[in-house]
Enzyme design. Sequence first.
Site, PDB file in Angstrom:
ATOM      1  N   LYS A  95       2.188  -6.885  -0.698  1.00 27.31           N
ATOM      2  CA  LYS A  95       1.029  -6.307  -0.007  1.00 27.31           C
ATOM      3  C   LYS A  95      -0.182  -6.555  -0.905  1.00 27.31           C
ATOM      4  CE  LYS A  95      -0.946  -3.890   3.280  1.00 27.31           C
ATOM      5  NZ  LYS A  95      -0.963  -4.228   4.716  1.00 27.31           N
TER       6      LYS A  95
ATOM      7  N   ASP B 194       4.076  -5.282   5.865  1.00 23.18           N
ATOM      8  CA  ASP B 194       3.944  -4.735   7.230  1.00 23.18           C
ATOM      9  C   ASP B 194       4.190  -5.828   8.272  1.00 23.18           C
ATOM     10  OD1 ASP B 194       1.626  -5.918   6.263  1.00 23.18           O
ATOM     11  OD2 ASP B 194       0.264  -4.638   7.386  1.00 23.18           O
TER      12      ASP B 194
END
Length: 372
Positions: free
Chosen positions: A211, A244
Amino acid sequence: MAKYRIAWLPGDGVGVEVLDAAKIVLEKLRLDAEYVSGDIGWEYWRREGDALPPRTIELLKNVDAALFGAITSKPAKAAANELAPELQRNALVYRSPIVRMRQLFDLYVCLRPTKAYPGNALNFKEGIDLVIFRENTEDLYAGVEFGPVPPELASTLTKLSKRFCAFAILAPDDYAISCKINTRVGCERIVRAAFEFARKFGRKKVTVVHKANVVRATDGLFLDRAKAVAKQFPDIAMDEANIDAMTMWLLKNPFNYDVLVAPNLYGDIISDLCAQMVGGLGFACSANIGDNLAVFEPTHGSAPKYAGQNKVNPIATILAAKMMLEWLGETEKAHAVEGAVAEVIREQQVRTYDMSGSNTTTEMAAAIAAKL
Ligand code: IPM
Ligand code: MG
């Protein structure tokens, strides 16, 4: 003397019954091993204030490998409340013993193959065959946490970070800090392990999960080191994705992926996602591998509500035992176990409750052993 000395760590909850099931299979294989039981788990926390007592740590220093079942983990406060009365005053802090084992023995590779065995009615799609390499000793699992936050730390952070000022006005127990710590060496060695595996087993691609667009320091380091390591493996493709987006894409098209490598927490998350795509936690096995020791376990937890019922699916643990055999160099036996598991799954005659059947843990293990 037996050829192998194996630490036998059932833990608690369903850990006990799934390890019994694995024993049925290992005994059928006549593996030349001595199984040495180790004390570990919730009972030892309550009675002794230590879920991984020093004697078990000593045992682990003197074995070839370990098979581990599962252990109940509770948040620190709930765990402290369950301590024996005479231990309540000692300010003991519960830490998950599996996390401690990974760190104490530097078991930095968490290897989690997720393969859809043909004919498993629980498969999300047939043909899924992903391998997860999860960093296993650092990241948000470093265990460096503050709640309440000591004023000393708050004042240092105020000096070092403008963004911290928004939090500095809070009372110490109105917030908490968990440190995500990633090291250059830690990032490099897990990525290298993933690429080496890909090369050895003819895998085409390694996908780096991170991320780094938001968590720039730590995940930025992970991605940066991953790119550097990838250069040493020009024969293997590399791509990258945010955690995600990764969860979405994995569900959308699992066939676009092959080997996945991730920092500890993201690896934990995608492990459960991938497990569900190949039948759920009853099928997901795991290896914690260091340079000197490896601990094999099912990915599932202790499932207290099923404990003692001889009900849960032991396939995850039997596949963990198969990974242990591979690691010990018992390739033929490992292959035989996997073949037996695949056959029982394909036949759909013996099914535990998660497979919409009513067979017991023991019956599943016996059916697999009967194929050997
Ligand atoms: C896993 C588990 C553990 C973890 C728990 C039991 C501490 O979820 O092995 O995936 O978070 O690593
Ligand atoms: Mg997990």
